[in-house]
Design an enzyme around this catalytic site. Sequence first.
Site, PDB file in Angstrom:
ATOM      1  N   ASP A  61       0.759  -1.495  -0.412  1.00  0.00           N
ATOM      2  CA  ASP A  61      -0.235   0.028   0.092  1.00  0.00           C
ATOM      3  C   ASP A  61       0.814   1.497  -0.273  1.00  0.00           C
ATOM      4  O   ASP A  61       1.695   1.327   0.791  1.00  0.00           O
ATOM      5  CB  ASP A  61      -0.961  -0.151   0.706  1.00  0.00           C
ATOM      6  CG  ASP A  61      -1.526   1.328   1.525  1.00  0.00           C
ATOM      7  OD1 ASP A  61      -2.827   1.084   0.544  1.00  0.00           O
ATOM      8  OD2 ASP A  61      -1.672   2.143   2.490  1.00  0.00           O
ATOM      9  N   THR A  94      -3.060   5.239  -3.816  1.00  0.00           N
ATOM     10  CA  THR A  94      -1.640   6.220  -3.417  1.00  0.00           C
ATOM     11  C   THR A  94      -1.045   6.360  -4.885  1.00  0.00           C
ATOM     12  O   THR A  94      -0.059   7.178  -4.039  1.00  0.00           O
ATOM     13  CB  THR A  94      -1.678   5.943  -1.923  1.00  0.00           C
ATOM     14  OG1 THR A  94      -2.015   4.376  -1.503  1.00  0.00           O
ATOM     15  CG2 THR A  94      -2.963   6.061  -1.219  1.00  0.00           C
ATOM     16  N   THR A  95      -0.358   4.933  -4.680  1.00  0.00           N
ATOM     17  CA  THR A  95       0.976   4.754  -5.350  1.00  0.00           C
ATOM     18  C   THR A  95       1.128   5.102  -6.969  1.00  0.00           C
ATOM     19  O   THR A  95       1.588   6.213  -6.712  1.00  0.00           O
ATOM     20  CB  THR A  95       1.047   3.157  -5.562  1.00  0.00           C
ATOM     21  OG1 THR A  95       0.434   1.896  -4.313  1.00  0.00           O
ATOM     22  CG2 THR A  95       2.215   2.429  -6.025  1.00  0.00           C
ATOM     23  N   ASP A 386      -9.857  -0.152   1.910  1.00  0.00           N
ATOM     24  CA  ASP A 386      -9.387  -0.188   0.189  1.00  0.00           C
ATOM     25  C   ASP A 386     -10.246  -0.096  -0.344  1.00  0.00           C
ATOM     26  O   ASP A 386     -11.178   0.537  -1.212  1.00  0.00           O
ATOM     27  CB  ASP A 386      -7.855  -0.999  -0.247  1.00  0.00           C
ATOM     28  CG  ASP A 386      -7.182   0.514  -0.063  1.00  0.00           C
ATOM     29  OD1 ASP A 386      -6.699   1.485   0.593  1.00  0.00           O
ATOM     30  OD2 ASP A 386      -6.319  -0.056  -0.314  1.00  0.00           O
TER      31      ASP A 386
HETATM   32  P1  ADP Z   1      -2.576   2.528  -5.788  1.00  0.00           P
HETATM   33  O1  ADP Z   1      -2.322   2.254  -4.923  1.00  0.00           O
HETATM   34  O2  ADP Z   1      -2.439   3.208  -6.775  1.00  0.00           O
HETATM   35  O3  ADP Z   1      -4.237   1.687  -6.022  1.00  0.00           O
HETATM   36  P2  ADP Z   1      -2.750  -0.585  -6.730  1.00  0.00           P
HETATM   37  O4  ADP Z   1      -1.232  -1.332  -6.552  1.00  0.00           O
HETATM   38  O5  ADP Z   1      -3.795  -0.737  -5.811  1.00  0.00           O
HETATM   39  O6  ADP Z   1      -2.006   1.151  -6.028  1.00  0.00           O
HETATM   40  O7  ADP Z   1      -2.549  -1.196  -8.463  1.00  0.00           O
HETATM   41  C1  ADP Z   1      -3.782  -0.233  -8.858  1.00  0.00           C
HETATM   42  C2  ADP Z   1      -3.299  -0.440 -10.355  1.00  0.00           C
HETATM   43  O8  ADP Z   1      -3.889  -1.498 -10.985  1.00  0.00           O
HETATM   44  C3  ADP Z   1      -4.319   0.128 -11.470  1.00  0.00           C
HETATM   45  O9  ADP Z   1      -4.506   0.865 -12.385  1.00  0.00           O
HETATM   46  C4  ADP Z   1      -5.483  -0.803 -11.378  1.00  0.00           C
HETATM   47  O10 ADP Z   1      -6.783  -0.345 -12.736  1.00  0.00           O
HETATM   48  C5  ADP Z   1      -4.879  -1.589 -11.804  1.00  0.00           C
HETATM   49  N1  ADP Z   1      -5.292  -3.038 -11.837  1.00  0.00           N
HETATM   50  C6  ADP Z   1      -6.048  -3.722 -10.672  1.00  0.00           C
HETATM   51  N2  ADP Z   1      -6.809  -4.862 -10.971  1.00  0.00           N
HETATM   52  C7  ADP Z   1      -5.854  -5.216 -12.661  1.00  0.00           C
HETATM   53  C8  ADP Z   1      -5.352  -6.143 -13.391  1.00  0.00           C
HETATM   54  N3  ADP Z   1      -5.977  -7.400 -12.837  1.00  0.00           N
HETATM   55  N4  ADP Z   1      -5.194  -6.343 -14.590  1.00  0.00           N
HETATM   56  C9  ADP Z   1      -4.662  -4.986 -14.747  1.00  0.00           C
HETATM   57  N5  ADP Z   1      -4.422  -3.901 -13.611  1.00  0.00           N
HETATM   58  C10 ADP Z   1      -5.385  -3.941 -12.985  1.00  0.00           C
HETATM   59 MG    MG Z   2      -5.428   0.201  -4.911  1.00  0.00          MG
END
Ligand code: ADP
Ligand code: MG
Length: 519
Positions: A61, A94-95, A386
């Site tokens: 996270d 957040t990332t 989240d």
């Molecule tokens: P953040 O802190 O930004 O939420 P995450 O590590 O949760 O970072 O990643 C979020 C990103 O991952 C989003 O852009 C979301 O659309 C993408 N995502 C989630 N599931 C998938 C998937 N199965 N394939 C590709 N991208 C995905």
């Molecule tokens: Mg996320």
Amino acid sequence: MGGQPMFILSEDSERTHGQDAQSSNISAGKAVAESVRTTLGPRGMDKMLVSDSGDVVITNDGATILEQMDIEHPAAQMIVEVASTQEEEVGDGTTTASVLAGQLLGKAEDLLEDDVHPTTIVEGYHEASRMALEAIEAAGLTGDLDDDLLQQVAESSMTGKGTGDIDAGALAETVVGAIRQVETDDGVQRDNVTVRTQTGAGASATELVSGVISEEEPVHGNMPRSVTDADVAVLDCDLDLREANIDAEYNVTDVDQLNAALDAEEGELREYAEALKSAGVDAAFVTGDIEDRVASFLAKDGILAFESVDDDEAKRIARATGARTAGSVKDLEADDLGFAETVRVEKYADDELTFVEGGANAETVTVFARGGTEHVADELERALNDALDVVTASLDEGGVVPGAGATEIAIADHIRSEAASVDGRKQLAVEAFADAVDVIPRTLAENTGMDPIDALVDLRKRHDEEGVAGLISEEQSGRVGDPIEAGVIDPAAVKREAVESATEAATMIARIDDVISAN
Ligand code: ADP
Ligand code: MG
């Protein structure tokens, strides 16, 4: 710049001017953003963070990582703020937000080197950010936000979290079920959903409890372990001898007097129990202390009582049962009492948890999640929070957009096509903004083990042809495809907030040309 090492964690600083100030700020901001880049997306890696005192946190996270790092550089600190603002405003992304801010800084640095004035960059970025918001609006899915779609949103936010044998589908169902229970005409009452985790079983043993789960244990071993149709009192006081009496001196000259004094004391303590009993209390949650003798009187009367209840917990219990918090036992009246179908104590390995279920105000729910170990349970708790946040944001703040980088591809495409109409050097800044947004699909590709350049080319091609193209991450690899079909959906609010807070931080940092710091 050159090969100078960047000390973003050090504390020496005095004054730096002009380009030196700019480049040191920008490098620090970039470095921090870079540190979370590998965690983006479902195939992102986790970070292990070890504090001064040796506490270990393992997480994926972004906000948690940046919060735990001891970052001192003021510009780097602003990236941390981007993540925490994002966390507060929408609870996810957040990332994405911090990585985007880092990229915007990097592109600003290139522009500065090409002698584009900081003010021009700032204006260009703001203009591009408005275009980005238009593109997000246009990317929004039309139609109903039904349970299936919301579950996909919840699941997209949870996949890739290090939560052991996680069954994201089942968790997503629980999350959406919880949100539906606290939905009102005024929107989702997110505060009425809490997440409680407990170690000892797999994450699949997650359930939705209609009520509150409290960490409190009964004050006396002989109290009932469970009461039904319970009248519940919430008391914000001590059930102890009054302060004055503790300090009072007894001038006793014989045994009778001593006994009389002790009787008086005992009588006062007994009154507490009597008062609760005559008010019809079955379970009492007390924020202060309960004297041992009071506890045993209560136990004899079959009243289940808890002491040192955390203030927030007391509030939650009051809200769930419809109880009014009383400031003293004397003030307690019948209509202060709340109601719960059951109050029961359950044992989990070394811990005991108290379930307050079926309260008068049934809209309070708890997602009760089990994780194999402490670390898994903690990360599961973050993932569930989240997920609850993204479902709330989707319902209350303007719907959903395709995930997996598709919305970012659409943003970059829209900005590039609008850039031509921007006059002068500002156009360069607008184009740079579009290039910066590409970092999201590029990073998703990298973290999936794909070639980022090839992936970007394929994504743009498919976006041109089909109007939507994402980088779908699967078991072993990734592919370019339709995220809507694949069920990868994010709230529009997460994208909006990321664009806004990243733009704000990057433009603020780029504008600084003098750093004066006191030691
Ligand atoms: P953040 O802190 O930004 O939420 P995450 O590590 O949760 O970072 O990643 C979020 C990103 O991952 C989003 O852009 C979301 O659309 C993408 N995502 C989630 N599931 C998938 C998937 N199965 N394939 C590709 N991208 C995905
Ligand atoms: Mg996320």
